[in-house]
Structure formats: structure tokens, C-alpha cells
Design an enzyme around this catalytic site. Structure first.
Site, short mmCIF file in Angstrom:
data_model
loop_
_atom_site.label_atom_id
_atom_site.label_comp_id
_atom_site.label_asym_id
_atom_site.label_seq_id
_atom_site.Cartn_x
_atom_site.Cartn_y
_atom_site.Cartn_z
N THR A 189 68.22 34.78 50.99
CA THR A 189 69.63 34.42 50.88
C THR A 189 69.98 33.33 51.88
O THR A 189 70.75 32.42 51.58
CB THR A 189 70.52 35.66 51.12
OG1 THR A 189 70.17 36.66 50.15
CG2 THR A 189 71.98 35.32 51.01
N ASP A 239 65.10 45.61 56.96
CA ASP A 239 63.74 45.42 57.48
C ASP A 239 63.73 44.81 58.88
O ASP A 239 62.69 44.79 59.54
CB ASP A 239 62.93 44.53 56.54
CG ASP A 239 62.61 45.22 55.23
OD1 ASP A 239 62.71 46.46 55.19
OD2 ASP A 239 62.26 44.53 54.25
#
Length: 529
Positions: free
Chosen positions: A273, A301
Site C-alpha cells: 500500500t 507483521d
């Protein structure tokens, strides 16, 4: 010995020993893919100190007394924040963001007169990216630049409201978009961006539904946002605006931005993104559009470079710990029970490592950064035999990207272009069952995969605070005229970083880091190779 740091498409096949951290390896061009060997300028032989970089253009010779100055000049250039004033000749105006109107004319409770109060950040303010000075490159977790591990200051721009802004709030149309997968805290960030925009005086705020798809797909209309509408969205998980992966061409997205007359775009997402946000920023600059594109790093993550952590990570670890605790109870309650938990982490093992540390119940933690073998004298399966013999049960935590070299690759990709990983959890479950059956030892394997549970819940207190500050700072950055930046936390301080510096590759666990050493101490596991 000279170290070549010119922009190049080639990489050293083996990183120098003094580049211990993933961050420094990336800053100096090391990549684990498309590797080519570098040669020393003097000897013309493969050199452990020769590294070609992808982003920096300065040449450093550590025998040159001024190498530090050259490094810092290059650093300042790379971490300089893009602004709309780079393409527009704009004069700033006094900010409309002020908390003075809420203060007593006589002053605050400490007697500070109202006109003396100042809650603004100076444009020259910087935060230090690293604070530890290592005496030796062999020190655990050392992050060194030169072979002697010299101290080099690395400053980044401090985030926060400025006294001067480059937009007229009443004329601004601001848009928010959430991309990629779900993550705890998305609604908290949306809420705070809306709150802060309204504090500046912005009245035209919209949400783009379902990620970048909302810019081009027919039938998806922008959603008007206000304080009243988003007041309580932080009480639920997911995204109030919806998410999706992939998107149209950058030019089509910018066409939509231009047609909608959007002045500020706030993009919430991970590495992919961010790369998309940077492409939008570059296209806007190319068209000379007065549009500020500001990202907020979202990934459970925790795999975006340079940042302490990303929002959603703490909550994901907390939820993952619940799964580990369940596996522990199941394993302990069974005869020769083995609890196996697969956690998210498609390129890094931060969730697995931190969840293992926080639970204190994991005997084996497997992450993609540390290779391991299942079979053989020093393999995981032999260690599980030992654990069943000595403890009677055990718990294994494995990150989804761990051990991919042991599996057949699918070659498929998702809508974001990410390689679809083979299922290491199911593979290990089958291997463990088969192994203990072959050696005639009963084993009761309890497999838990909480993949979507850890990302669909509401943000915990720690993440909620982080989301609040990141969302506020994103708006402050846009009004300050920055574009192509991300709002994040580095070395416990809130800062702005150019998107270009954080999207090179995902951040990974450093096997030489103190945190990984602590995890090994907690689990008591040996090397599995």
C-alpha cells in the site's frame, strides 16, 4: 578500502559481517535476491566490505577522514521530506490548529499565560534513529556502518503540528482509504484523522470504500465522514471503510483524485500500500497537482523498515498468545501432546517471536529468518522426541513463511502480487504425526491456526494510543505541506519518513538481535541445522 555506494542494480551475495541488522543491510544495498558478487576496488577480488546500494549515490572510503560527513550529507538528502512547495510557489499561513481556545484566558493551572503556550513542533526538529553506541561490531545486535563500528548520527524529521500551514482548511477536501488486509486499529486511525481534520476546520471529509478499488469501480461511492459518524467506530474491529487488495493503474487512481478534487489523501496500509501511495504521490507531482499523500503504516507483521512497530502488531501478539495458551493446555492435558500453532508473518517472524516470548510456554519457535531442518540428528523432529521424553508434552510456534524452502512452491500470487505461501503448518502437522508413527512413539498433535482471528479484533490499549498519535500526525504532516511521507514511530519518537526509504524490502527479524537471543533463551531450543 573503498566502499562503493553508487546506485546500481547489482547486490553483494553475502552481506558484510558488520552489517548485522536488516535495516543497515538494506540501507547499504544488500539483498537476498538477484544477488551478484561485488569486488574490492583495490584488490579486484570479492570483498566483504564492498556493497553496492540501490538508493544512495555517495561513495564512501572509510580511509577518508571526511567519510562521516559525506554519509550524513547523503542521509540528510535521502530523508529530506517531499513537499508540495517543491512544485508550487506557496506562501504559508498561520495554522488553524490551536488548543488555546480551550484554555483559560488567565492561563493554565500552572500559571502559564495563554499567549506564551506553544504546542507546535519546529520544522528543524529531528529525532535520532539509533541511540546505542557499540564498542565492537561483534557486540550482540550491533548495527554498524563502518568496520570499526563508529558512531554516526542518523536524524529523521520529528512529527507534529507546525505553526504554519499550506492549505486553507475550509477549501480542503480530504479522503481516507484503507488497503490490504484487516488489522486491529484501522477504525481508531480513521476516527483520529477525522477528529484532527475537523479541529483544523476541514468540513469536506470522505472515505474511499474498499481500498484503491473505491477510486475506479463503478457502484462504489465515496462516503462523507464526520466526527458524529465516526465517534464510536473504534469500539469494533475491521475497517469502517472496508478493505481490498490490488487496484487500478496509478494514472487511473490519480484521474479519480483529480476529478473528485481531493487535496489530501490519507492511505492506511502495509508495504504494498505504501508503494502504491508513493506512486500516487509521484504521479501527482508529475501532473503538478496540489495534493498531499500521507501514509499511515498498518501491518500486524511489523515488517516495515526503520519503524519501532506498526499499529495492530501489539494486539495481534496478544491474540496470538491466546492461541498459544490454548495449544499449551491441549498439549499438557494429552498423553505425549504436541501443540502446534501457525501464526501470520508472510515475510518476517515478529509475531511468532513476540508471542512466544510473551506466553513463556513455547518450546520451539520457527521463523523465516532462521533456516531449520525437520529431519536428521539436529532436526526439529528429533528435538520433539527429546521434549516428549523429558517433559511429556511440548508447544511449537511457527510463522507462516518459515520453512518455505522445505515445501513445494505454488508459484501463484494474490491480488497484491504477493506470492501465495505453501502451508507450513499443515506440512509440519503431517510430518510430526508420520515421524512419531514411524518410530513407534504415540503423539497427540493439536494444530491451531488463528490466522484471521488475530487481525479481526478491536485494538488493545497500546495500539489504540499508537493509532491515535499516528492519525493525528498524518493530518499535521499534510497541513505542513508534506507529501509522499509516512507517519510512524522510531526510537520511541513520532516522526515522518519518506515513503521511498521504507518500501525497499520488508523488515525482518535479525538473528543476531538481542530479542531473538531472548526468545531462544526462553524456549531453550537448539540450532536446527
Amino acid at each position: 578500502m573503498a566502499v562503493s555506494l553508487k546506485s546500481s542494480g547489482s547486490f553483494c551475495s553475502t552481506p558484510p559481517q558488520w552489517l548485522h541488522s536488516t535495516r543497515d543491510r538494506i540501507l547499504y544495498g544488500y539483498s537476498h535476491s538477484n544477488a551478484k558478487e561485488c569486488t574490492c576496488k583495490k584488490t579486484k577480488r570479492p570483498a566483504p566490505l564492498c556493497v553496492k546500494a540501490t538508493s544512495t549515490k555517495v561513495e564512501l572510503d572509510f580511509n577518508d577522514p571526511s567519510w562521516k560527513q559525506k554519509f550524513q550529507e547523503d542521509w540528510d538528502k535521502r530523508f529530506n521530506l517531499p513537499r508540495i512547495t517543491d512544485i508550487y510557489d506557496l506562501k504559508p499561513r498561520p495554522t488553524t490548529f490551536s488548543l488555546k481556545k480551550n484554555r483559560s484566558p488567565a492561563g493554565d493551572e500552572n500559571g502559564t499565560p495563554m499567549d506564551k503556550w506553544n504546542g507546535y513542533v519546529n520544522s528543524d526538529d529531528r529525532a535520532l534513529l539509533k541511540v546505542i553506541k557499540y564498542s565492537s561490531p561483534n557486540s550482540a545486535g550491533a548495527e554498524c556502518i563502518d568496520p570499526d563500528c563508529s558512531w554516526v548520527e542518523q536524524w529523521v524529521h520529528r512529527a507534529g503540528p507546525r505553526k504554519e500551514i499550506y492549505y486553507e482548511p475550509e477549501e480542503v477536501k480530504a479522503a481516507i482509504v484503507t488497503c490490504g488486509g484487516l488489522c486491529p486499529g484501522l477504525n481508531d486511525v480513521i476516527r483520529q484523522i477525522v477528529f484532527t481534520l475537523e479541529t483544523y476546520g476541514v468540513k469536506n471529509i470522505v472515505g474511499i470504500p474498499f481500498g484503491y478499488r473505491g477510486f475506479f469501480e463503478k457502484g462504489l461511492k465515496e462516503m462523507p465522514l464526520s466526527r458524529h459518524l465516526v465517534e464510536n467506530i473504534n469500539l469494533a474491529g475491521g475497517s469502517f471503510l472496508g478493505v481490498s487488495r490490488g487496484g487500478a493503474k496509478t494514472s487511473e487512481i490519480v484521474d479519480s483524485i483529480q476529478a473528485r478534487r481531493i487535496d489530501m489523501l490519507f492511505v492506511l496500509g502495509g508495504n504494498g500500500t505504501h508503494a502504491g501511495a508513493n506512486a500516487i504521490h509521484e504521479e501527482c507531482r508529475k501532473r503538478k497537482l496540489k495534493v498531499s499523500v500521507v501514509a499511515v503504516p498498518k501491518t500486524i507483521d511489523n515488517d516495515i523498515l526503520l519503524m519501532d512497530k506498526t499499529f495492530g502488531f501489539d494486539t495481534a501478539v496478544e491474540e496470538a498468545q491466546r492461541a498459544i495458551n490454548s495449544a499449551y493446555i491441549e498439549a499438557r492435558s494429552a498423553y505425549h501432546g504436541i501443540g502446534l500453532v501457525k501464526l501470520m508473518g508472510r515475510s518476517s517472524g515478529f509475531i511468532a517471536m513476540h508471542a512466544s516470548l510473551s506466553s513463556g510456554q513455547v518450546d520451539v519457535c520457527l521463523i523465516p529468518e532462521v533456516p531449520f531442518t525437520l529431519d536428521g540428528e539436529y532436526g526439529v523432529l528429533r528435538h520433539l522426541e527429546h521434549l516428549l521424553k523429558t517433559k511429556g508434552f511440548c508447544v511449537v510456534c511457527v510463522a507462516e513463511a518459515a520453512g518455505q524452502e522445505l515445501l513445494q512452491k505454488s508459484g501463484a500470487t494474490d491480488a497484491s502480487g504477493n506470492v501465495i505461501l505453501s502451508d507450513i503448518g499443515v506440512h509440519m502437522q503431517q510430518k510430526i504425526k508420520m515421524h512419531f508413527k514411524d518410530i513407534g512413539v504415540p503423539a497427540d498433535v493439536k494444530y491451531i491456526d488463528p490466522t484471521y482471528m488475530v487481525r479481526a479484533c478491536r485494538a488493545n490499549a497500546s495500539d489504540a494510543i499508537l493509532c491515535t498519535v499516528l492519525g493525528q500526525n498524518a493530518v499535521h504532516g499534510a497541513f505542513a505541506g508534506f507529501s509522499g511521507i509516512t507517519s510512524c514511530i522510531c526510537n520511541t519518537h513520532y516522526v515522518y519518513l519518506p515513503i521511498t526509504e521504507v518500501i525497499t524490502v520488508p523488515k525482518r527479524v535479525n538473528p543476531n538481535s538481542r530479542m531473538w537471543h531472548r526468545c531462544l533463551t526462553s524456549t531453550g531450543q537448539p540450532d536446527f541445522h
